[in-house]
Design an enzyme around this catalytic site. Structure first.
Site, short mmCIF file in Angstrom:
data_model
loop_
_atom_site.label_atom_id
_atom_site.label_comp_id
_atom_site.label_asym_id
_atom_site.label_seq_id
_atom_site.Cartn_x
_atom_site.Cartn_y
_atom_site.Cartn_z
N GLY A 267 7.11 -37.31 4.71
CA GLY A 267 7.19 -38.49 3.85
C GLY A 267 7.74 -39.70 4.60
O GLY A 267 7.10 -40.74 4.65
N ALA A 268 8.90 -39.53 5.18
CA ALA A 268 9.54 -40.65 5.86
C ALA A 268 10.72 -40.15 6.67
O ALA A 268 11.11 -38.99 6.53
CB ALA A 268 10.02 -41.68 4.84
N GLU A 270 14.68 -41.22 8.36
CA GLU A 270 15.83 -42.11 8.19
C GLU A 270 16.44 -42.61 9.49
O GLU A 270 17.64 -42.92 9.51
CB GLU A 270 16.89 -41.35 7.39
CG GLU A 270 17.57 -40.17 8.13
CD GLU A 270 16.95 -38.80 7.86
OE1 GLU A 270 15.76 -38.77 7.46
OE2 GLU A 270 17.62 -37.78 8.06
N ASN A 271 15.69 -42.75 10.59
CA ASN A 271 16.24 -43.24 11.85
C ASN A 271 17.17 -44.43 11.62
O ASN A 271 16.85 -45.32 10.83
CB ASN A 271 15.12 -43.71 12.77
CG ASN A 271 13.94 -42.77 12.74
OD1 ASN A 271 14.07 -41.62 13.08
ND2 ASN A 271 12.80 -43.26 12.29
N HIS A 303 15.75 -42.46 -0.91
CA HIS A 303 16.17 -41.26 -0.18
C HIS A 303 16.54 -41.61 1.26
O HIS A 303 17.62 -41.26 1.74
CB HIS A 303 15.03 -40.23 -0.21
CG HIS A 303 15.33 -38.96 0.53
ND1 HIS A 303 15.87 -37.86 -0.09
CD2 HIS A 303 15.16 -38.62 1.82
CE1 HIS A 303 16.03 -36.90 0.79
NE2 HIS A 303 15.60 -37.33 1.97
N GLU A 304 15.65 -42.32 1.93
CA GLU A 304 15.92 -42.64 3.34
C GLU A 304 17.12 -43.58 3.46
O GLU A 304 17.94 -43.45 4.35
CB GLU A 304 14.69 -43.25 4.01
CG GLU A 304 13.41 -42.41 3.91
CD GLU A 304 13.58 -40.95 4.26
OE1 GLU A 304 14.44 -40.63 5.10
OE2 GLU A 304 12.86 -40.11 3.67
N HIS A 307 20.35 -41.71 3.12
CA HIS A 307 20.66 -40.94 4.33
C HIS A 307 21.59 -41.69 5.28
O HIS A 307 22.26 -41.09 6.10
CB HIS A 307 19.38 -40.62 5.11
CG HIS A 307 18.78 -39.29 4.79
ND1 HIS A 307 19.52 -38.14 4.63
CD2 HIS A 307 17.48 -38.90 4.65
CE1 HIS A 307 18.71 -37.12 4.38
NE2 HIS A 307 17.46 -37.54 4.39
N GLU A 326 19.95 -32.97 3.39
CA GLU A 326 18.76 -33.13 2.54
C GLU A 326 19.03 -32.79 1.07
O GLU A 326 18.63 -33.51 0.18
CB GLU A 326 17.59 -32.30 3.09
CG GLU A 326 17.08 -32.77 4.47
CD GLU A 326 16.66 -34.23 4.52
OE1 GLU A 326 16.48 -34.87 3.46
OE2 GLU A 326 16.51 -34.76 5.66
#
Ligand code: LYS
Length: 884
Positions: A267-268, A270-271, A303-304, A307, A326
């Site tokens: 999905g994606a 979180e860098n 969500h990201e 994080h 997570e």
């Protein structure tokens, strides 16, 4: 066993790193054929670890080493070894600088891990172990490093050069090249590293944090998608505000970037400061995105963003702790969305996913604890268990200690561990210390796999006005865990009298006997009885309200009880759940009728109950839509020990048709009412989305038992649709049948979507998931379509996952053709993208629960896959676990 076979990694074998890397300078020199990566690491022996003699090990995969220097001098050939796992430098001092130069070929990287190309741009995906495909590095989450990234590239082709943190310099170079330097002030593990280069458009906004700092927000997208980042930007700002308000957490850099990539495995990601997203979770407007897409974008963006604290500021010590970030972050994004949408709708959505996908995982050969004990390929553990069940555990914990205690626990967790790589145990201890509670039994949720079943029986003593509930827990063995211990299961409940009134709860003898209208009892032993006093009549219990624990509930409700709860339960989630239970039971009864050859007759109670929903006060149309939706075939299959998939598909369809016929007037009236309320301009809001959901649910039933001119009417309606939600709903209906109208609608959708790959994915998915009698032929056509490719994960998922996971009638076709088709693709796909291949192969995991014929057919596919040469480690592990 294939050559790639790797040994399992065990949690119990964890040892801290022998060396730490304080700083890393990574310099990318981008070329069309080859990318050179120059790396300079400041390395120091870890003072916390006693002297080892193994030298310094750096992970590395598919890297061509061109130069290796220590403290400025080339390392002699006998001073190091390189193999397919990495680089070992023998005999190193306590502190040194290590320089490497490697060459990589991103255009050949179809696994989409490490540095790869998506269209014309370069991008990276490093979690969990992609960084080792970029440069030699101790690629483990407990090595935290300050990164400086330099990117040198052609200015015309790659005007945008991004990495984590803040830009510190830009320079134009001769020969049409330029160079940008980025510096991330926060030490981070290599999995949070990111780099992007491309000719991208940017959409911007800003956010002022509660302490008054201005943060630039930027969304980068391919130029033809310009204008489609607005919704994601809005979602980001809402998430930033929410985390400040609810958890006191503020963003910590001056810049937050999101890049939308068309080729992305998940999905994606979180860098730090530079999230990279599957474009599916960024791009939206009413012409291309459905309400579900708008909703999903909000969830994933949040969500990201969340994080940044739960994942980045405090990260995982090792990958066994994956749920630490997570599970906790999914819980946080669920709560965020629940605050934005209606709490009950969000809960229904999440529980539906949990009960179909996670429960199935938990009851098959791929079952694993939320904190696994071992893995071969960690990519295989980004599962519904680690994510969704992990979130349920955090939810139970929050409910157990209350919102205030939970907040104190989280505050303490950040106070203790900010900037560190920690464990689930550390998280739990923060909660224990802050809330002064003993979680020793509760911890078992993390280590014990399998879904517990709670069997409830009750009795009522009219003379004593006493109502007793006996709760018993049991859990089937799962791989590696033959014995199960009792878990701490919170069961939220309320009691209703026959007028629908809530009976005040009183537990005589308890320290605080008067509990109010609802309470949560803790089931901690194998069996426990709770006696409620002062109960005036035999009540109808509402159990496991809000889905207070991830368990299967077994209580012998009568049909009438369920219909009663559908109307009277004050917990909206349980009103919905009563509808699901009633529908489920009636379909399963129909399954039995089909098996015994009895005539099918729809029990009138379901149509009566559904009529009540349709005719009722529709304050909440979204909830009404959910209540009217029949449980999916996959959910129904989960209720059977030995799955009779033919009967399930048939029975569900028959019930659908019967309802469509019997409720036609009411359905049509509701449809018309909602259609009439449609505003001219599309708007994404909970009310509008709820109305569209109800409207399209009605339409689906009407199509199941159509009247004479229905199809031409529907084709006209399709022509008038003004948004993707309605258009797709009608497309899905047409995809189920062969007719000139169907062909015309499918062709027109295709023409309109050809140039937008996300919309084209919907066209593929609607057909792959259609309950169409000639689905196998259809699938063959889709797979040979010129727009189909195994190289793009979204396209693969839209065709193959939609079919294998979302079209049980087709996938489980009795002659095995569905299996054959998927098996073939898994093998081909594995050579291109092992991660996506492994997840597709998981569709075979429940093989042992089907009839003998299907069992053998599915097993044969798994064995055929296992017998292939050079299987990836990802796929090999899945197939191996399925077969052994
Ligand atoms: N950490 C990402 C998330 O937010 C997923 C990374 C996937 C790695 N294979 O869920």
């Amino acid at each position: 066993m294939s050559e790639t076979h790797r040994k399992a990694v065990w949690l119990k074998d964890y040892t801290p790193p022998a060396f730490v890397v304080d700083a890393a300078k990574i310099n990318f020199i981008l070329g069309e054929e080859v990318v050179e990566v120059h790396t300079e690491l400041q390395v120091r022996r870890n003072p916390a670890v006693s002297l080892g003699s193994g030298g310094f090990f750096l992970d590395g995969k598919d890297l061509a080493l061109r130069c290796l220097k220590m403290d400025g001098r080339r390392v002699a050939p006998h001073g190091f070894t390189v193999d397919q796992h990495g680089l070992r430098i023998h005999g190193v001092p306590d502190r040194f600088t290590l320089e490497t130069v490697v060459a990589i070929r991103p255009q050949d990287n179809t696994a989409l891990e490490g540095l790869y190309r998506s269209g014309a741009m370069f991008c990276t995906q490093c979690e969990p172990e992609g960084f080792r495909r970029i440069t030699f590095f101790p690629d483990r989450p407990d090595v935290l490093t300050r990164f400086t990234t330099t990117i040198t590239a052609d200015l015309d082709r790659y005007p945008v050069l991004l990495s984590n943190g803040n830009p510190v310099s830009t320079e134009t170079l001769p020969q049409g090249r330029h160079r940008v330097v980025w510096q991330d002030p926060f030490p981070k593990p290599s999995y949070l590293f990111a780099m992007v280069a491309g000719d991208l458009a940017v959409e911007e906004d800003f956010y002022v944090t509660r302490s008054g700092r201005q943060v630039q927000l930027r969304i980068y997208l391919e130029k033809h998608n310009r204008g489609r980042g607005k919704h994601a930007l809005g979602a980001l700002k809402k998430a930033m505000r929410w985390d400040e308000e609810v958890y006191g957490l503020e963003y910590d850099l001056d810049l937050y970037m999101i890049v939308a990539a068309d080729d992305f495995n998940m999905g994606a990601m979180e860098n730090k400061g530079l999230n990279i997203f599957n474009s599916k979770y960024v791009l939206a407007d009413s012409d291309m995105a459905t309400d579900a897409d708008f909703q999903a974008i909000e969830e994933v963006v949040a969500h990201e963003y969340f994080h940044n604290w739960t994942g980045n500021r405090v990260t995982c010590r090792d990958w066994f702790q994956l749920s630490l970030k997570e599970g906790l972050t999914v819980f946080r994004d669920q709560e965020f969305s629940a605050d934005l949408v209606a709490m009950s709708l969000k809960r229904i959505h999440d529980v539906r996913l949990l009960r179909t996908v996670q429960f199935a995982e938990d009851s098959g050969p791929l079952a694993h604890p939320v904190r696994p004990e071992s893995y071969q390929e960690i990519n295989n553990f980004y599962t519904a268990t680690v994510y969704e069940k992990g979130a349920e555990i955090v939810r139970m914990l929050r409910n157990l200690i209350g919102a205030r205690g939970f907040r104190r626990g989280l505050d303490l967790y950040f106070e203790r561990y900010d900037g560190q790589a920690v464990t689930i145990e550390d998280f739990l201890r923060s909660m224990e210390d802050a809330a002064n509670i003993d979680l020793s039994q509760f911890r078992l949720w993390y280590s014990q796999s399998g879904t517990p079943k709670v069997v409830v029986s009750d009795s009522y003593d009219a003379n004593r006005r006493e109502y007793s509930l006996t709760l018993r827990q049991q859990c089937q063995p799962t791989p590696g865990q033959p014995e199960k211990r009792p878990l701490h299961i919170p069961v939220a409940l309320a009691l209703f009298d026959n007028t629908g009134g809530q009976i005040p709860l009183c537990l005589p003898g308890a320290p605080d006997p008067d509990l109010g209208p609802s309470t949560v009892v803790s089931l901690c032993q194998k069996e426990q009885t709770f006696r409620f006093g002062n109960v005036p009549c035999r009540p109808v219990p509402s159990l496991l309200r809000g889905f207070s624990a991830p368990v299967r509930l077994d209580y012998d409700y009568s049909d009438a009880d369920l219909r009663f709860l559908m109307v009277h339960d004050s917990d909206a989630f349980n009103r919905w759940d009563a509808a699901q239970k009633l529908a489920c039971r009636i379909i399963l009864r129909c399954v039995d009728q089909l098996r015994t050859g009895a005539d099918f007759a729809l029990d009138p109670i379901l149509s009566q109950a559904f009529t009540e929903v349709l005719d009722g006060d529709l304050g909440d149309k979204g909830l009404a839509a959910q209540m009217l939706m029949l449980p999916s075939e996959n959910f129904l299959a989960e209720q059977q020990d030995c799955i009779d998939i033919d009967a399930i598909c048939q029975a569900r369809q028959k019930v659908r048709q019967a309802l469509g016929g019997q409720l036609r007037e009411a359905l049509l009236a509701r449809w018309q009412f909602c259609q009439g309320e449609d505003a001219v301009a599309f708007n994404f809001s909970p009310e509008d989305a709820g109305r569209r959901a109800l409207k399209n649910t009605c339409l689906g039933y009407l199509a199941a038992q159509p009247c004479s001119d229905f199809w031409s009417w529907l084709a006209d309606l399709y022509g008038q649709t003004s948004n993707m939600t309605d258009r797709l709903a009608i497309l899905a209906i047409f995809a189920e049948r062969e007719s000139p109208e169907s062909q015309a609608v499918l062709a027109s959708f295709y023409d309109q979507s050809r140039h937008n790959s996300l919309v084209l994915d919907k066209w593929f998915a609607a057909q792959a998931a259609a309950r169409n009698p000639s689905i196998i032929e259809k699938m063959r056509l889709l797979l040979s379509h010129r727009d189909f490719t195994l190289r793009n994960p979204n396209r693969v998922r839209s065709v193959l996952h939609s079919f294998a996971r979302g079209n049980p009638g087709g996938f489980h076709a009795a002659n095995g053709e569905g299996y054959h088709l998927v098996g073939e693709q898994v093998i081909q796909l594995d050579r291109i993208n092992p991660q996506v291949a492994a997840s597709l192969a998981g569709a075979f995991s429940a093989w042992q629960r089907y009839d003998r014929r299907r069992r053998l057919l599915m097993k044969a596919q798994l064995e055929n896959i296992a017998a292939q040469q050079c299987l990836s480690s990802d796929l090999e592990e899945i197939v191996h676990r399925c077969l052994h």
